[in-house]
Write an enzyme that holds these catalytic residues in place. Structure first.
Site, PDB file in Angstrom:
ATOM      1  N   LYS A 101       0.866  -1.189   0.000  1.00 38.98           N
ATOM      2  CA  LYS A 101       0.000   0.000   0.000  1.00 38.98           C
ATOM      3  C   LYS A 101       0.891   1.222   0.000  1.00 38.98           C
ATOM      4  CE  LYS A 101      -4.339   1.272   0.186  1.00 38.98           C
ATOM      5  NZ  LYS A 101      -5.528   0.518  -0.268  1.00 38.98           N
ATOM      6  N   ASP A 117      -6.808   4.455  -4.915  1.00 36.24           N
ATOM      7  CA  ASP A 117      -7.502   4.307  -3.629  1.00 36.24           C
ATOM      8  C   ASP A 117      -8.160   5.678  -3.400  1.00 36.24           C
ATOM      9  OD1 ASP A 117      -7.579   2.269  -1.174  1.00 36.24           O
ATOM     10  OD2 ASP A 117      -7.374   4.255  -0.303  1.00 36.24           O
TER      11      ASP A 117
HETATM   12  O1  2IT Z   1      -7.922  -1.311  -1.009  1.00 34.77           O
HETATM   13  C1  2IT Z   1      -7.812  -1.842  -2.126  1.00 34.77           C
HETATM   14  O2  2IT Z   1      -7.935  -3.067  -2.279  1.00 34.77           O
HETATM   15  C2  2IT Z   1      -7.547  -0.992  -3.273  1.00 34.77           C
HETATM   16  N1  2IT Z   1      -7.447   0.220  -3.094  1.00 34.77           N
HETATM   17  C3  2IT Z   1      -7.337  -1.564  -4.630  1.00 34.77           C
HETATM   18  C4  2IT Z   1      -5.944  -2.024  -4.809  1.00 34.77           C
HETATM   19  C5  2IT Z   1      -5.585  -2.480  -6.196  1.00 34.77           C
HETATM   20  O3  2IT Z   1      -4.402  -2.818  -6.375  1.00 34.77           O
HETATM   21  O4  2IT Z   1      -6.424  -2.512  -7.081  1.00 34.77           O
END
Ligand code: 2IT
Length: 446
Positions: free
Chosen positions: A124, A164
């Site tokens: 993340k 996100d």
């Molecule tokens: O919290 C999540 O799963 C997302 N923001 C999507 C992450 C993604 O790599 O598509």
């Protein structure tokens, strides 16, 4: 594992990280018995290793605003766990971004990505940059500055970020353009790309669609149906939009949505293309207010400064941000007869709220299971990029649905209690843990 000792250790090691401790505790408390029934996990110190991110990258992002002034933000990428695939997870641009929020989200992502059954590890990232009130030029310069540093650490086989909160198609475009400019490679290093340049159909809708597919699984398990059910949603961003679209398609009656400024109640139902499209437009303005909805649609009423959880409903779906629904909100929902609560935001409910729902035997789906459709469809975007082809809408939607049904089945398999009540939190945590743990054991000590 000694649950008390492991929790005491993480509290001691991460004193200023309450969100990370909250996320870790929830997982530890639900997997402890399972871990203790399988001594190999202790032998290989799997829990201790999963609790420590593989790498945390923290960097300065300097950029020039429209007035010519230099602004400084912080950038982060937490590369949490690569056991089952390249690091994968979104980028969040929001004032609340710090090492704690990034760490809890990366931790959650590892379990979530494992649940999708696709080969993706957990990561993340993001920045405390606030997109609110910024011009397009400012957003672009910020994204370029952010990617100039981040590109050193990512790649299509290493780490694949996505969007996100605060990062949508526009920001992904600016960041992708900068990556391409610096590396001279047109590759699948980000997901959530535009359809013309490597993106996947259904990706924008996927988190919301997936959450409603998961909800359908919960309803079917209770021999219940979605038709005519009264639903409420918090949030009006990308996730809330996809959720509203699918609820409308399947015949639920969405009566309320919310923003940081209050909530909208529309007894006529927020279910016409015009209303749902307007949610999206409100989101695009990035002013973070939902109030104008009531000016535009006469059936809607705005309640300033109030949370949406006091509105009686059968289905409540939290689609905003962590800890948006607390113990008091949960008590009110239970008192008003809620039957299904779906956490679509990551860790949208406090620990108190989850306990309240479970005690009242309300069906409760945790975010890492219910919102996995977003990252799952990112995984499908990666597959299409690798194969250098694109699937049509029906193909992607069918795969997404299959993945969500599979996650639901996995939660049942590991979360069914003797009483018959399904503890989806426990089911999701154990199912997510198993795959990562087995991969780590196979790959030796690292
Ligand atoms: O919290 C999540 O799963 C997302 N923001 C999507 C992450 C993604 O790599 O598509």
């Amino acid at each position: 594992m000694d649950l008390k000792k492991v929790i005491a250790d993480i509290e001691a090691k991460n004193p200023a990280q309450p969100l990370y401790i909250q996320a870790a505790k929830e997982v530890l408390e639900t997997i402890a018995d399972f871990v203790n029934e399988n001594p190999k996990y202790d032998k290989y110190a799997i829990v201790e290793r999963i609790l420590e991110p593989e790498r945390i990258i923290k960097f300065r992002v300097s950029w020039v605003d429209d007035k010519g002034q230099i602004q400084v933000n912080r950038g982060f990428r937490v590369q949490h766990n690569m056991a089952i695939g390249p690091y994968k997870g979104g980028l969040r641009f929001h004032p609340s971004v710090n090492e704690d929020s990034m760490k809890f989200l990366a931790f959650e992502q590892t379990f979530k990505n494992s649940l999708t059954t696709l080969p993706m590890g957990g990561g993340k990232g993001g920045s405390d940059f606030d997109p609110k009130g910024k011009s397009e030029g400012e957003v672009m310069r910020f994204c370029q500055a952010f990617m100039t540093e981040l590109q050193k650490y990512i790649g299509p086989e290493t780490d694949v970020p996505a969007g996100d909160i605060g990062v949508g198609a526009r920001e992904i475009g600016f960041m992708y353009g900068q990556y391409k400019r610096l590396r001279d490679e047109h590759v699948g290093v980000l997901t959530g790309k535009g359809l013309e340049w490597g993106g996947s159909l259904i990706r924008p809708e996927a988190t919301g669609f997936g959450a409603v597919y998961f909800l359908e699984g919960m309803l079917a398990t209770c021999k219940d149906s979605i038709k005519g059910k009264r639903a409420i949603i918090s949030g009006f961003g990308n996730v809330a939009w996809g959720t509203a679209l699918k609820l409308a398609e399947l015949g639920a009656v969405l009566v309320a949505i919310s923003g940081p400024d209050g909530y909208i109640l529309d007894e006529a139902g927020i279910n016409t293309p015009e209303k749902i499209q307007y949610m999206n437009e409100l989101n695009q303005t990035r002013n973070n207010v939902v109030a104008p909805f009531a000016d535009k649609f006469k059936t809607a009423k705005f309640f300033p400064g109030k949370k949406v959880w006091g509105v009686p409903c059968d289905i409540a779906m939290a689609c905003a941000i962590q800890n948006e629904l607390d113990g008091k909100d949960a008590e009110m929902l239970v008192k008003n007869g809620v039957k299904y609560v779906v956490e679509v935001s990551n860790m949208g409910c406090t620990a108190d709220a989850i306990t309240t729902f479970q005690k009242a035997k309300v069906n409760f789906a945790p975010g890492k299971a219910a919102n996995a459709g977003g990252v799952a469809t990112s995984g499908l975007e990666m597959s299409q990029n690798s194969m250098k082809l694109s699937w049509n809408k029906e193909e992607v939607d069918e795969k997404l649905k299959g993945i969500m049904q599979n996650i639901h089945a996995n939660c049942l398999a590991h979360g069914k209690e003797k009483s018959g009540y399904i503890n989806y939190v426990k089911g999701a945590n154990i199912a997510g843990f198993i795959k990562v743990a087995e991969a780590m054991i196979a790959q030796g000590v690292y």
